[in-house]
Design an enzyme around this catalytic site. Structure first.
Site, PDB file in Angstrom:
ATOM      1  N   LYS A   1       0.843  -1.211   0.000  1.00 38.37           N
ATOM      2  CA  LYS A   1       0.000   0.000   0.000  1.00 38.37           C
ATOM      3  C   LYS A   1       0.867   1.246   0.000  1.00 38.37           C
ATOM      4  O   LYS A   1       0.614   2.193  -0.748  1.00 38.37           O
ATOM      5  CB  LYS A   1      -0.901  -0.004   1.239  1.00 38.37           C
ATOM      6  N   ASN A   2       1.910   1.260   0.846  1.00 38.70           N
ATOM      7  CA  ASN A   2       2.694   2.486   1.014  1.00 38.70           C
ATOM      8  C   ASN A   2       3.628   2.783  -0.162  1.00 38.70           C
ATOM      9  O   ASN A   2       4.263   3.828  -0.185  1.00 38.70           O
ATOM     10  CB  ASN A   2       3.499   2.441   2.322  1.00 38.70           C
TER      11      ASN A   2
ATOM     12  N   CYS B   1      -5.795  13.521  13.086  1.00 31.24           N
ATOM     13  CA  CYS B   1      -5.641  12.116  12.730  1.00 31.24           C
ATOM     14  C   CYS B   1      -5.638  11.319  14.018  1.00 31.24           C
ATOM     15  O   CYS B   1      -5.220  11.816  15.050  1.00 31.24           O
ATOM     16  CB  CYS B   1      -4.327  11.933  11.980  1.00 31.24           C
TER      17      CYS B   1
ATOM     18  N   ARG C   1       0.776  14.619  13.508  1.00 35.06           N
ATOM     19  CA  ARG C   1       1.256  14.389  12.142  1.00 35.06           C
ATOM     20  C   ARG C   1       1.267  15.654  11.279  1.00 35.06           C
ATOM     21  O   ARG C   1       0.467  15.810  10.352  1.00 35.06           O
ATOM     22  CB  ARG C   1       0.420  13.305  11.464  1.00 35.06           C
TER      23      ARG C   1
ATOM     24  N   ASP D   1       4.860  20.306   8.124  1.00 39.69           N
ATOM     25  CA  ASP D   1       5.829  21.409   8.024  1.00 39.69           C
ATOM     26  C   ASP D   1       7.071  21.032   7.200  1.00 39.69           C
ATOM     27  O   ASP D   1       7.589  21.853   6.436  1.00 39.69           O
ATOM     28  CB  ASP D   1       6.245  21.884   9.427  1.00 39.69           C
TER      29      ASP D   1
ATOM     30  N   ASP E   1       4.644   0.714  12.047  1.00 39.25           N
ATOM     31  CA  ASP E   1       3.432   0.086  11.504  1.00 39.25           C
ATOM     32  C   ASP E   1       3.266  -1.375  11.933  1.00 39.25           C
ATOM     33  O   ASP E   1       2.248  -1.996  11.625  1.00 39.25           O
ATOM     34  CB  ASP E   1       3.421   0.181   9.969  1.00 39.25           C
TER      35      ASP E   1
ATOM     36  N   ILE F   1       8.022   7.060  16.848  1.00 38.05           N
ATOM     37  CA  ILE F   1       7.662   7.775  15.607  1.00 38.05           C
ATOM     38  C   ILE F   1       6.411   8.632  15.789  1.00 38.05           C
ATOM     39  O   ILE F   1       6.405   9.810  15.442  1.00 38.05           O
ATOM     40  CB  ILE F   1       7.432   6.792  14.431  1.00 38.05           C
TER      41      ILE F   1
ATOM     42  N   ARG G   1      -8.805  -0.609   4.685  1.00 36.66           N
ATOM     43  CA  ARG G   1      -7.930   0.419   4.113  1.00 36.66           C
ATOM     44  C   ARG G   1      -6.566  -0.172   3.763  1.00 36.66           C
ATOM     45  O   ARG G   1      -5.923   0.275   2.826  1.00 36.66           O
ATOM     46  CB  ARG G   1      -7.721   1.556   5.126  1.00 36.66           C
TER      47      ARG G   1
HETATM   48  C1  UD1 Z   1       4.475   6.996   6.301  1.00 39.54           C
HETATM   49  C2  UD1 Z   1       3.625   5.773   6.114  1.00 39.54           C
HETATM   50  C3  UD1 Z   1       3.055   5.311   7.458  1.00 39.54           C
HETATM   51  C4  UD1 Z   1       4.184   5.088   8.460  1.00 39.54           C
HETATM   52  C5  UD1 Z   1       5.079   6.316   8.528  1.00 39.54           C
HETATM   53  C6  UD1 Z   1       6.315   6.097   9.397  1.00 39.54           C
HETATM   54  C7  UD1 Z   1       2.737   5.961   3.879  1.00 39.54           C
HETATM   55  C8  UD1 Z   1       1.548   6.183   3.007  1.00 39.54           C
HETATM   56  N1  UD1 Z   1       2.533   6.078   5.190  1.00 39.54           N
HETATM   57  O1  UD1 Z   1       3.638   8.028   6.812  1.00 39.54           O
HETATM   58  O2  UD1 Z   1       2.328   4.079   7.249  1.00 39.54           O
HETATM   59  O3  UD1 Z   1       3.631   4.852   9.741  1.00 39.54           O
HETATM   60  O4  UD1 Z   1       5.535   6.689   7.207  1.00 39.54           O
HETATM   61  O5  UD1 Z   1       7.033   5.001   8.944  1.00 39.54           O
HETATM   62  O6  UD1 Z   1       3.808   5.648   3.397  1.00 39.54           O
HETATM   63  N2  UD1 Z   1       6.675  14.758  10.639  1.00 39.54           N
HETATM   64  C9  UD1 Z   1       6.836  16.093  10.940  1.00 39.54           C
HETATM   65  N3  UD1 Z   1       6.651  17.018   9.948  1.00 39.54           N
HETATM   66  C10 UD1 Z   1       6.326  16.647   8.671  1.00 39.54           C
HETATM   67  C11 UD1 Z   1       6.171  15.281   8.366  1.00 39.54           C
HETATM   68  C12 UD1 Z   1       6.359  14.350   9.372  1.00 39.54           C
HETATM   69  O7  UD1 Z   1       7.126  16.452  12.082  1.00 39.54           O
HETATM   70  O8  UD1 Z   1       6.176  17.530   7.825  1.00 39.54           O
HETATM   71  C13 UD1 Z   1       6.864  13.747  11.697  1.00 39.54           C
HETATM   72  C14 UD1 Z   1       5.611  12.919  11.947  1.00 39.54           C
HETATM   73  O9  UD1 Z   1       4.734  13.564  12.846  1.00 39.54           O
HETATM   74  C15 UD1 Z   1       6.212  11.658  12.529  1.00 39.54           C
HETATM   75  C16 UD1 Z   1       7.522  11.518  11.777  1.00 39.54           C
HETATM   76  O10 UD1 Z   1       7.810  12.808  11.263  1.00 39.54           O
HETATM   77  O11 UD1 Z   1       6.503  11.840  13.895  1.00 39.54           O
HETATM   78  C17 UD1 Z   1       7.503  10.523  10.655  1.00 39.54           C
HETATM   79  O12 UD1 Z   1       6.418  10.782   9.797  1.00 39.54           O
HETATM   80  P1  UD1 Z   1       6.457  10.399   8.247  1.00 39.54           P
HETATM   81  O13 UD1 Z   1       7.617   9.504   8.008  1.00 39.54           O
HETATM   82  O14 UD1 Z   1       6.399  11.653   7.441  1.00 39.54           O
HETATM   83  O15 UD1 Z   1       5.120   9.575   8.067  1.00 39.54           O
HETATM   84  P2  UD1 Z   1       4.152   9.547   6.798  1.00 39.54           P
HETATM   85  O16 UD1 Z   1       4.931   9.789   5.559  1.00 39.54           O
HETATM   86  O17 UD1 Z   1       2.955  10.375   7.069  1.00 39.54           O
END
Ligand code: UD1
Length: 429
Positions: free
Chosen positions: A22-23, A126, A131, A134, A316, A338, A408
């Protein structure tokens, strides 16, 4: 609303086919926005999130034809999508759609790179913590985009195109890395991404983008270099196996006991999780076609595990491991680094008799002799499947409510487990 009914206590024996990830599917579908030509994706899982993203992309004018529906076609083979973003009719991704699936926010990057503008709703609240986005915005700004926040929308503009730059992520982010790569493929000049996420899905999407004519090197390492090109073209790509689905069924077998072959998957995608499973006492045997998991009679041993970005233990699979450890002989510790608040499953596992204490980001799980079936509620994707795992070892009947969360991310879960002997059925309505 559908429910899943499980009667625990059956061993699992047989073969479970693993679907495409999926990811990886979601960012691959989003990457189709980068070209006028058709992108063909094979091994796409049949999931609610994939259908939802089809709708979201349709809103931008993307045409998606689903192949692989021939009579006699096997469900296990996955679907083939023919995706054409020849005509982008709308660069706005509305709140009603983005709020249903966070990853759809990522359309910001290809729209900006190809059209020079995008208006994408902030994802909003969420179930698993705040999440934020930024870092995704920072990456676009580094590439020269002008960004404004207007009425809950991120409005991004790059009228004269994006320019290659250095992007240093202060924290590893999967979405940040995907969007930085996608945007940089069509930027003028070279982009260096430091502290990039190393998840296998990043490398898979980069592989597909390179087939489309992008020039990306280092995907799968901390340091990625993208040399911008004038345009991308169509390609054909098969989605890599789902490592989270693989790990989930591996834990289900460890929980229920038995001997199951997980087919069409690869051990290198989840080595850290397989090492943890071996420590719990399960027998893990990788082969060329998949991974064999067995546990015959032996007690489960407790483990201490901390989630972290790839190649460490994935967040996950945290809920699933916690379910498994409720039946270990001894006390386990799981630290979630995370996502804050990703412990929604704890209360529901307690309804089955689990003993779990939470202190901030640390969960202490005291293994119990027996779990007993009960009605429980699925709260998010990974939490809900942890309840299924616990139910497989619980005495009596468990009813999992709100299974749309499961749909999902897990394709035909009840069928895959049922074929291996689990007493599991979907109750419609
Ligand atoms: C993706 C995966 C999700 C998985 C996650 C972590 C997909 C579709 N989803 O989610 O299943 O649980 O990686 O392996 O691939 N963060 C910030 N600012 C940002 C973006 C992220 O602070 O702009 C933080 C998040 O709150 C979190 C951490 O960074 O604490 C990691 O998040 P991120 O790796 O971005 O997760 P996703 O890409 O949303």
């Amino acid at each position: 609303m559908d429910r899943i009914r499980i009667v625990g206590g059956r061993r699992l024996e047989g073969t479970i086919p693993i679907s495409g990830a999926k990811n990886a599917t979601l960012p691959l579908m989003i990457a189709s926005l980068l070209t006028k030509d058709t992108l063909i994706l094979d091994n796409v899982p049949r999931l609610a999130d994939v259908s939802l993203l089809q709708r979201i992309l349709g809103n931008h004018g993307v045409d998606i034809m689903v192949g692989g529906k021939r009579p006699g076609g096997k469900l296990d083979d996955g679907q083939t999508l023919h995706i054409s973003a020849a005509n982008i009719v709308d660069t706005t991704a509305p709140y009603e759609l983005v709020s249903k699936m966070r990853a759809s926010f990522w359309v910001l990057a290809p729209l900006l790179a190809r059209i020079g503008e995008a208006r994408v709703s902030m994802p909003g609240g969420c179930a698993i913590g705040t999440r934020p986005v930024d870092l995704l915005i920072m990456a676009m700004q580094r590439l020269g985009a002008q960004i404004e926040i207007d009425g809950g929308y991120v409005v991004a503009r790059a009228p004269r195109g994006l320019k290659g730059a250095e992007i240093v992520f202060p924290k590893v982010t999967v979405g940040g890395t995907h969007t930085a790569i996608m945007a940089a493929t069509l930027a003028d000049g070279s982009t260096l991404i430091e502290n990039a996420a190393r998840e296998p899905e990043i490398a898979d999407v980069a592989l597909c983008l390179n087939k489309m004519g992008a020039r990306i090197s280092g995907a799968g390492t901390r340091r990625i270099v993208v040399d911008g090109v004038g345009k991308l073209s169509g390609a054909r790509h098969a989605v890599l196996p789902d490592r989270i689905e693989t790990g989930t069924y591996a834990m289900a077998v460890a929980m229920a006991g038995g001997d199951v072959f997980l087919q069409n998957t690869r051990a290198d995608l989840l080595q850290a999780a397989l090492d943890v499973l071996t420590r719990t006492g399960a027998a893990v045997t990788p082969t060329n076609q998949g991974i064999r998991i067995a546990r015959n009679g032996a007690d489960l041993r407790p483990v201490d595990v901390t989630t972290a970005p790839f190649p460490e233990f994935p967040t996950d699979l945290q809920a699933q491991l916690m379910a498994l450890m409720t039946r270990a002989r001894g006390t386990s510790q799981i630290v979630e680094t995370i996502f804050e608040n990703r412990f929604m499953h704890v209360q529901e596992l307690a309804r089955l008799g689990a003993r779990i204490q939470l202190h901030g980001e640390r969960a202490t799980i005291e293994g119990v002799e027996r779990l007993t079936g009960a009605p429980v509620m699925a709260t998010d994707l990974r939490a809900s499947v942890s309840l299924v795992i616990a139910a497989l070892a619980a005495e009596g009947e468990t009813l999992v409510n709100r299974v749309y969360h499961l749909d999902r991310g897990f394709e035909r879960l009840e069928e895959k487990l049922g074929r291996c002997g689990a007493a599991i059925e979907r109750l419609s309505g």
